[in-house]
Design an enzyme around this catalytic site. Sequence first.
Site, PDB file in Angstrom:
ATOM      1  N   ALA A   1      48.519 190.779 -63.028  1.00 48.16           N
ATOM      2  CA  ALA A   1      47.354 189.824 -63.513  1.00 48.16           C
ATOM      3  C   ALA A   1      47.034 190.290 -65.106  1.00 48.16           C
ATOM      4  O   ALA A   1      46.433 191.230 -65.023  1.00 48.16           O
ATOM      5  CB  ALA A   1      46.363 189.541 -62.735  1.00 48.16           C
TER       6      ALA A   1
ATOM      7  N   HIS B   1      41.012 193.573 -67.926  1.00 50.74           N
ATOM      8  CA  HIS B   1      41.766 194.043 -69.244  1.00 50.74           C
ATOM      9  C   HIS B   1      41.085 193.691 -70.621  1.00 50.74           C
ATOM     10  O   HIS B   1      40.784 192.257 -70.589  1.00 50.74           O
ATOM     11  CB  HIS B   1      43.206 193.327 -69.318  1.00 50.74           C
ATOM     12  CG  HIS B   1      43.974 193.944 -70.442  1.00 50.74           C
ATOM     13  ND1 HIS B   1      44.529 195.078 -70.611  1.00 50.74           N
ATOM     14  CD2 HIS B   1      44.487 193.057 -71.419  1.00 50.74           C
ATOM     15  CE1 HIS B   1      45.199 195.391 -71.664  1.00 50.74           C
ATOM     16  NE2 HIS B   1      45.019 193.937 -72.540  1.00 50.74           N
TER      17      HIS B   1
ATOM     18  N   GLY C   1      44.634 189.100 -66.671  1.00 52.58           N
ATOM     19  CA  GLY C   1      43.188 189.150 -67.111  1.00 52.58           C
ATOM     20  C   GLY C   1      42.746 190.509 -66.310  1.00 52.58           C
ATOM     21  O   GLY C   1      41.711 190.896 -66.412  1.00 52.58           O
ATOM     22  N   GLU C   2      43.744 191.219 -65.213  1.00 48.05           N
ATOM     23  CA  GLU C   2      42.963 192.194 -64.686  1.00 48.05           C
ATOM     24  C   GLU C   2      43.543 193.516 -65.029  1.00 48.05           C
ATOM     25  O   GLU C   2      43.137 193.950 -66.032  1.00 48.05           O
ATOM     26  CB  GLU C   2      43.338 192.027 -63.155  1.00 48.05           C
ATOM     27  CG  GLU C   2      42.571 190.700 -62.555  1.00 48.05           C
ATOM     28  CD  GLU C   2      42.946 190.730 -61.024  1.00 48.05           C
ATOM     29  OE1 GLU C   2      42.683 191.856 -60.252  1.00 48.05           O
ATOM     30  OE2 GLU C   2      43.166 189.517 -60.681  1.00 48.05           O
ATOM     31  N   MET C   3      44.738 194.025 -64.658  1.00 50.47           N
ATOM     32  CA  MET C   3      45.079 195.425 -65.196  1.00 50.47           C
ATOM     33  C   MET C   3      46.283 195.096 -66.112  1.00 50.47           C
ATOM     34  O   MET C   3      46.951 196.097 -66.703  1.00 50.47           O
ATOM     35  CB  MET C   3      45.529 196.039 -63.940  1.00 50.47           C
ATOM     36  CG  MET C   3      44.453 196.525 -63.171  1.00 50.47           C
ATOM     37  SD  MET C   3      44.967 197.357 -61.283  1.00 50.47           S
ATOM     38  CE  MET C   3      45.316 198.891 -62.029  1.00 50.47           C
TER      39      MET C   3
END
Lengths: 339, 116
Positions: free
Chosen positions: A135, A95, A137-139
């Site tokens: 998450a 992200h 930091g991810e999606m």
Amino acid sequence: MKIHPKFILMAHKVLFITCLSIAATSIQAGEDYSHFLRPAEVPQPDNNRITTARVELGKMLFFDPRLSGSNWISCGTCHNPALGWSDGLPTAVGHGMGVLERATPTILNTAYQPLQLWDGRARTLEQQALGPLKATGEMNQDLDEVIRELSVLKGYRDAFEDAYPGEGITKETLAKALATYERTIVSTEAPFDRWVKGETHAMSKTAQKGFEVFLNKGRCVLCHSGFNFTDNGFHNLGLKGDHDPGRYGIRKIKILKGAFKTPTLRDVELTAPYMHNGMYKTLKEVIDHYDRGGDTKDNLDPNMQPLHLNPSEKASLVSFLKSLTGEPAPVTLPRLPIE
Amino acid sequence: MHKPLTQKRLHAAIIVTAILAAATAQAAEVTVNQHDKAFVVEGNKIETITINVGDTLRFKNDDPFFHNIFSLSDLKTFDLGSFPKGKSKTVTFDRAGMAEVECAIHPEMYIEVTVK
């Protein structure tokens, strides 16, 4: 001319040792290496059997960027089928273009793995599926929000009803559909498999020598075992400068400090860069690392030791690893619902 | 008349020794092999095992690679460390209950130990 008996005895010894050496390390096409072939049946849970409708729904969700908070990142962004179901990057980008600490693992053959993710924190694909969505930091997605977003689209309402009649669009059915699609992403027949089946020339002589090194002097098979070339275990490989606790974050056992799951070697040629932090660009660099017996000795996996491979053996190992690349499996992209 | 102190101590020592001897006679040791990444007893793969309080499990590695047996259970917490083929390590279970025992390196290796 009379030959001295001592000379004859010595010649016999040399011949005997040579025969023993050949017997210990030779490999032949047609020998039973069938345990290296992928089982035809894919493991699947009783409460989420694979059906066409579930696969189609899972594929739509997998490639739909609206599953992310930014509506810009799909599962397929990082698990790109054109890049061996990984992303070609040292470590993942999530992200807001944030660079993450671990490499994107390929999702090839995850159906066969008893634990998911580098540190094994998810037991099933269903458990794993929603992790990256949530998450930050991810999606960076709010799961309740994505359920609302999907529910307003008729195309998804119909697809969920076809796949999971009467169950609705929920976090559970979302996870089940994604997991089902992932179970269809399996390795295809590689030159090595054809050679195992008896096709003598399917694998080059160099690759065959590499397989011999793989099984013996290289000690690779101690961890990269079975058809998926993994023991599904966790090992600290002594990567220089790496301080990620790895599996120790899940199980507080000393040997697990810095230990990560053994990845599959199927299609490994396609999934560079390598290791959990993507620090090696080529297979040769990886083999050099193992040949050194790892770099950081603190808490090094006890199976690691210097190998003393010569350049020819290293090159043959690379050749063997490339023989694990399967035939390309065409991936058709889904048409995503827009209303 | 009181017995001398040394005689009392001698009697106590005999009683304690007798108790220990009885306990030792009853306690058993069971060898649990690690073979093909599975727990095996007398050639059979096991997922559970039942033993008595005071019994010892000897974990013996038959595989050509290391294992690391541990438990984080309330009943018994231990980490036997890694050991190679041919080596073994023991754990004595001194309370009744159930313990989950795994290999840290190969988490597919898992057994439940019931202690009665």
